[in-house]
Design a protein around this motif. Structure first.
Motif, PDB file in Angstrom:
ATOM      1  N   LEU A   1     -19.723 -36.452  24.878  1.00 26.74           N
ATOM      2  CA  LEU A   1     -19.991 -35.853  26.295  1.00 26.74           C
ATOM      3  C   LEU A   1     -19.295 -36.691  27.395  1.00 26.74           C
ATOM      4  O   LEU A   1     -18.208 -36.044  27.868  1.00 26.74           O
ATOM      5  N   LEU A   2     -19.348 -37.795  27.652  1.00 24.87           N
ATOM      6  CA  LEU A   2     -19.242 -38.801  28.373  1.00 24.87           C
ATOM      7  C   LEU A   2     -17.333 -38.491  28.608  1.00 24.87           C
ATOM      8  O   LEU A   2     -16.161 -38.226  29.265  1.00 24.87           O
ATOM      9  N   THR A   3     -17.046 -38.993  27.436  1.00 24.54           N
ATOM     10  CA  THR A   3     -15.772 -39.107  26.670  1.00 24.54           C
ATOM     11  C   THR A   3     -14.493 -37.467  27.278  1.00 24.54           C
ATOM     12  O   THR A   3     -13.631 -37.417  27.702  1.00 24.54           O
ATOM     13  N   GLY A   4     -15.885 -36.219  26.712  1.00 20.03           N
ATOM     14  CA  GLY A   4     -15.100 -34.942  26.855  1.00 20.03           C
ATOM     15  C   GLY A   4     -15.060 -34.717  28.477  1.00 20.03           C
ATOM     16  O   GLY A   4     -13.732 -34.230  29.184  1.00 20.03           O
ATOM     17  N   ALA A   5     -15.866 -34.529  29.654  1.00 23.51           N
ATOM     18  CA  ALA A   5     -16.237 -34.997  30.121  1.00 23.51           C
ATOM     19  C   ALA A   5     -15.349 -35.729  31.340  1.00 23.51           C
ATOM     20  O   ALA A   5     -14.485 -35.333  32.564  1.00 23.51           O
ATOM     21  N   LEU A   6     -14.670 -37.119  30.368  1.00 26.43           N
ATOM     22  CA  LEU A   6     -13.570 -37.148  31.404  1.00 26.43           C
ATOM     23  C   LEU A   6     -12.124 -37.141  31.213  1.00 26.43           C
ATOM     24  O   LEU A   6     -11.745 -36.864  31.937  1.00 26.43           O
ATOM     25  N   LEU A   7     -12.040 -37.126  29.820  1.00 28.37           N
ATOM     26  CA  LEU A   7     -10.614 -35.936  29.863  1.00 28.37           C
ATOM     27  C   LEU A   7     -10.672 -34.681  30.086  1.00 28.37           C
ATOM     28  O   LEU A   7      -9.325 -34.659  31.026  1.00 28.37           O
ATOM     29  N   ALA A   8     -11.417 -34.124  30.527  1.00 28.52           N
ATOM     30  CA  ALA A   8     -11.816 -32.355  31.025  1.00 28.52           C
ATOM     31  C   ALA A   8     -10.602 -32.725  32.709  1.00 28.52           C
ATOM     32  O   ALA A   8     -10.542 -32.660  33.566  1.00 28.52           O
ATOM     33  N   SER A   9     -11.343 -34.256  33.230  1.00 23.41           N
ATOM     34  CA  SER A   9     -11.801 -34.041  34.623  1.00 23.41           C
ATOM     35  C   SER A   9     -10.355 -34.567  34.875  1.00 23.41           C
ATOM     36  O   SER A   9      -9.333 -34.676  35.760  1.00 23.41           O
ATOM     37  N   LEU A  10      -9.740 -35.510  33.848  1.00 26.97           N
ATOM     38  CA  LEU A  10      -8.145 -35.936  33.978  1.00 26.97           C
ATOM     39  C   LEU A  10      -7.220 -35.268  34.024  1.00 26.97           C
ATOM     40  O   LEU A  10      -6.452 -34.631  34.399  1.00 26.97           O
ATOM     41  N   TRP A  11      -7.458 -34.343  33.179  1.00 27.53           N
ATOM     42  CA  TRP A  11      -6.595 -33.309  33.109  1.00 27.53           C
ATOM     43  C   TRP A  11      -6.929 -31.931  33.528  1.00 27.53           C
ATOM     44  O   TRP A  11      -5.556 -31.061  34.237  1.00 27.53           O
ATOM     45  N   LEU A  12      -8.554 -31.965  34.535  1.00 25.42           N
ATOM     46  CA  LEU A  12      -7.722 -31.169  36.143  1.00 25.42           C
ATOM     47  C   LEU A  12      -7.512 -31.645  36.897  1.00 25.42           C
ATOM     48  O   LEU A  12      -6.711 -30.313  38.035  1.00 25.42           O
ATOM     49  N   ALA A  13      -7.049 -33.138  37.158  1.00 29.55           N
ATOM     50  CA  ALA A  13      -6.668 -33.667  38.039  1.00 29.55           C
ATOM     51  C   ALA A  13      -5.438 -33.342  38.234  1.00 29.55           C
ATOM     52  O   ALA A  13      -4.700 -33.165  38.963  1.00 29.55           O
ATOM     53  N   SER A  14      -5.330 -33.606  36.980  1.00 27.10           N
ATOM     54  CA  SER A  14      -3.450 -32.877  36.974  1.00 27.10           C
ATOM     55  C   SER A  14      -2.973 -31.701  37.327  1.00 27.10           C
ATOM     56  O   SER A  14      -1.583 -31.340  37.905  1.00 27.10           O
ATOM     57  N   PHE A  15      -4.025 -31.172  37.141  1.00 26.66           N
ATOM     58  CA  PHE A  15      -3.321 -29.878  37.339  1.00 26.66           C
ATOM     59  C   PHE A  15      -3.678 -29.299  38.736  1.00 26.66           C
ATOM     60  O   PHE A  15      -2.731 -28.911  38.972  1.00 26.66           O
ATOM     61  N   PHE A  16      -4.629 -29.601  39.425  1.00 22.70           N
ATOM     62  CA  PHE A  16      -4.480 -29.876  40.785  1.00 22.70           C
ATOM     63  C   PHE A  16      -3.668 -30.673  40.844  1.00 22.70           C
ATOM     64  O   PHE A  16      -3.085 -29.682  42.900  1.00 22.70           O
ATOM     65  N   LEU A  17      -3.317 -31.166  41.354  1.00 23.12           N
ATOM     66  CA  LEU A  17      -2.472 -32.596  41.428  1.00 23.12           C
ATOM     67  C   LEU A  17      -0.989 -31.455  41.313  1.00 23.12           C
ATOM     68  O   LEU A  17       0.139 -31.591  42.784  1.00 23.12           O
ATOM     69  N   TYR A  18      -0.787 -31.127  40.221  1.00 25.24           N
ATOM     70  CA  TYR A  18       0.883 -30.505  40.505  1.00 25.24           C
ATOM     71  C   TYR A  18       0.826 -29.485  40.804  1.00 25.24           C
ATOM     72  O   TYR A  18       1.689 -28.919  41.638  1.00 25.24           O
ATOM     73  N   ALA A  19      -0.057 -28.541  40.907  1.00 26.90           N
ATOM     74  CA  ALA A  19      -0.570 -26.972  41.515  1.00 26.90           C
ATOM     75  C   ALA A  19      -0.460 -27.756  43.710  1.00 26.90           C
ATOM     76  O   ALA A  19       0.514 -27.239  43.923  1.00 26.90           O
ATOM     77  N   SER A  20      -0.631 -28.862  43.720  1.00 30.53           N
ATOM     78  CA  SER A  20      -0.444 -29.966  44.818  1.00 30.53           C
ATOM     79  C   SER A  20       0.916 -29.702  44.986  1.00 30.53           C
ATOM     80  O   SER A  20       1.043 -29.638  46.404  1.00 30.53           O
ATOM     81  N   LEU A  21       1.453 -30.183  44.541  1.00 26.89           N
ATOM     82  CA  LEU A  21       3.216 -29.870  44.860  1.00 26.89           C
ATOM     83  C   LEU A  21       3.973 -29.044  44.492  1.00 26.89           C
ATOM     84  O   LEU A  21       4.701 -29.681  44.364  1.00 26.89           O
ATOM     85  N   ARG A  22       4.069 -28.291  43.782  1.00 24.44           N
ATOM     86  CA  ARG A  22       4.036 -27.193  43.566  1.00 24.44           C
ATOM     87  C   ARG A  22       4.899 -27.298  42.754  1.00 24.44           C
ATOM     88  O   ARG A  22       5.518 -26.236  42.906  1.00 24.44           O
ATOM     89  N   VAL A  23       4.775 -27.403  41.717  1.00 28.60           N
ATOM     90  CA  VAL A  23       5.364 -27.318  40.470  1.00 28.60           C
ATOM     91  C   VAL A  23       4.788 -26.909  39.594  1.00 28.60           C
ATOM     92  O   VAL A  23       3.408 -26.847  40.051  1.00 28.60           O
ATOM     93  N   ASN A  24       4.691 -26.160  38.246  1.00 32.08           N
ATOM     94  CA  ASN A  24       3.433 -25.463  37.060  1.00 32.08           C
ATOM     95  C   ASN A  24       2.682 -26.234  36.549  1.00 32.08           C
ATOM     96  O   ASN A  24       3.549 -27.454  36.150  1.00 32.08           O
ATOM     97  N   PRO A  25       1.646 -25.483  36.741  1.00 32.55           N
ATOM     98  CA  PRO A  25      -0.013 -26.701  36.505  1.00 32.55           C
ATOM     99  C   PRO A  25       0.144 -26.515  35.568  1.00 32.55           C
ATOM    100  O   PRO A  25      -0.282 -27.667  34.324  1.00 32.55           O
TER     101      PRO A  25
END
Length: 133
Positions: A33-57
């Motif tokens: 569960l901890l590994t899954g949460a870490l991977l999900a948070s990394l992907w979501l952080a990448s998603f939100f960062l790309y969206a804030s940079l106005r790149v297709n998330p």
């Protein structure tokens, strides 16, 4: 030695093994569960960062945020610190807080009477049981 005699497992050894199986299973489940949460948070952080940079998330992938942190550390993204921190915070909140809030909502609703919307007319048996008829 008797050939017809079956070999038996020592009961003490079986109890010792059984005592260790449950904590091991709980530890493995917690790590998964901890590994899954870490991977999900990394992907979501990448998603939100790309969206804030106005790149297709959807192009972010799993390593978008860590690559951006390394680029910021090397001076290639001079004004990206706030975006990186905000994306990381949102990623962790959504990945860890979302399932927790969902489980809390489901758990809170079970076994409770509804406050509104459960009104109905009493049956004749209920009226008689209350002594009103």
């Amino acid at each position: 030695m008797d050939i017809n005699r079956r070999s038996r497992i020592d009961p003490d050894a079986a109890n010792a093994l059984a005592r260790h199986v449950r904590p091991t299973a709980i530890t493995v489940a917690a790590l998964v569960l901890l590994t899954g949460a870490l991977l999900a948070s990394l992907w979501l952080a990448s998603f939100f960062l790309y969206a804030s940079l106005r790149v297709n998330p959807l192009y972010a992938g799993l390593w978008g945020w860590p690559d951006a942190v390394l680029a910021w550390h090397d001076g290639l993204m001079p004004n990206g610190g706030r975006r990186l921190a905000g994306a990381a915070l949102l990623g962790v909140l959504f990945a860890a807080g979302g399932p927790v809030m969902g489980l809390y909502t489901v758990w809170e609703r079970t076994g409770r009477r509804r406050l509104y919307g459960s009104a109905r007319f009493a049956s004749e048996a209920e009226i008689r049981a209350a002594g009103l008829l």
